[in-house]
Design a protein around this motif. Structure first.
Motif, PDB file in Angstrom:
ATOM      1  N   GLY A  19      52.486  47.369  74.988  1.00 57.96           N
ATOM      2  CA  GLY A  19      52.348  48.610  74.239  1.00 57.96           C
ATOM      3  C   GLY A  19      52.968  48.589  72.849  1.00 57.96           C
ATOM      4  O   GLY A  19      53.203  49.653  72.271  1.00 57.96           O
ATOM      5  N   THR A  63      58.351  52.514  68.392  1.00 57.55           N
ATOM      6  CA  THR A  63      57.464  53.100  69.397  1.00 57.55           C
ATOM      7  C   THR A  63      57.716  52.479  70.761  1.00 57.55           C
ATOM      8  O   THR A  63      57.792  53.170  71.784  1.00 57.55           O
ATOM      9  N   TYR A  64      57.864  51.154  70.787  1.00 59.55           N
ATOM     10  CA  TYR A  64      58.111  50.446  72.046  1.00 59.55           C
ATOM     11  C   TYR A  64      59.449  50.871  72.666  1.00 59.55           C
ATOM     12  O   TYR A  64      59.528  51.185  73.850  1.00 59.55           O
ATOM     13  N   ALA A  67      59.294  54.313  74.162  1.00 61.10           N
ATOM     14  CA  ALA A  67      58.504  54.342  75.397  1.00 61.10           C
ATOM     15  C   ALA A  67      59.254  53.742  76.584  1.00 61.10           C
ATOM     16  O   ALA A  67      58.985  54.094  77.728  1.00 61.10           O
ATOM     17  N   THR A  68      60.199  52.832  76.302  1.00 58.09           N
ATOM     18  CA  THR A  68      60.935  52.181  77.389  1.00 58.09           C
ATOM     19  C   THR A  68      62.336  52.756  77.562  1.00 58.09           C
ATOM     20  O   THR A  68      63.137  52.223  78.338  1.00 58.09           O
TER      21      THR A  68
END
Length: 107
Positions: A19, A63-64, A67-68
């Motif tokens: 992603g 962004t990564y 998201a995690t």
């Protein structure tokens, strides 16, 4: 066929970084983009005849990390590398953690 690919691994979590949005800017200003798959790869970020010169791959790590659930220090990583069309395919891996990254010329 010649081209440019990438592979992003999350060294902190010990798994592929899926992603991650990636953009590639070629010497003529043309921009290509992709998102890493479940294996952390963009196998065809660019496919076709390679232009010699400096290319720039930018990884949207912010962004990564969001998201995690990780707090990252680097919201993006930009790697400038020189393409030599005679060498054929160019693979640009990124090993990532919230507070560091490293790269190398892959195969």
């Amino acid at each position: 066929m010649a081209g440019i690919s990438t592979h992003v691994l999350d060294a902190a979590l010990g798994r592929p970084a899926s992603g991650v949005p990636v953009s590639l800017v070629c010497p003529d200003g043309t921009v290509y983009s992709g998102v890493t798959d479940e294996d952390g790869r963009v196998g065809d970020l660019f496919t076709g005849p390679l232009a010699a010169g400096v290319h720039r791959a930018t990884f949207d790590t912010g962004t990564y990390f969001a998201a995690t659930g990780q707090a990252g220090f680097f919201p993006e990583v930009t790697l400038a590398f020189t393409v030599d069309p005679v060498r054929g395919h160019h693979h640009v891996p990124l090993l990532l953690s919230p507070y560091s990254y490293t790269t190398y010329r892959g195969s």
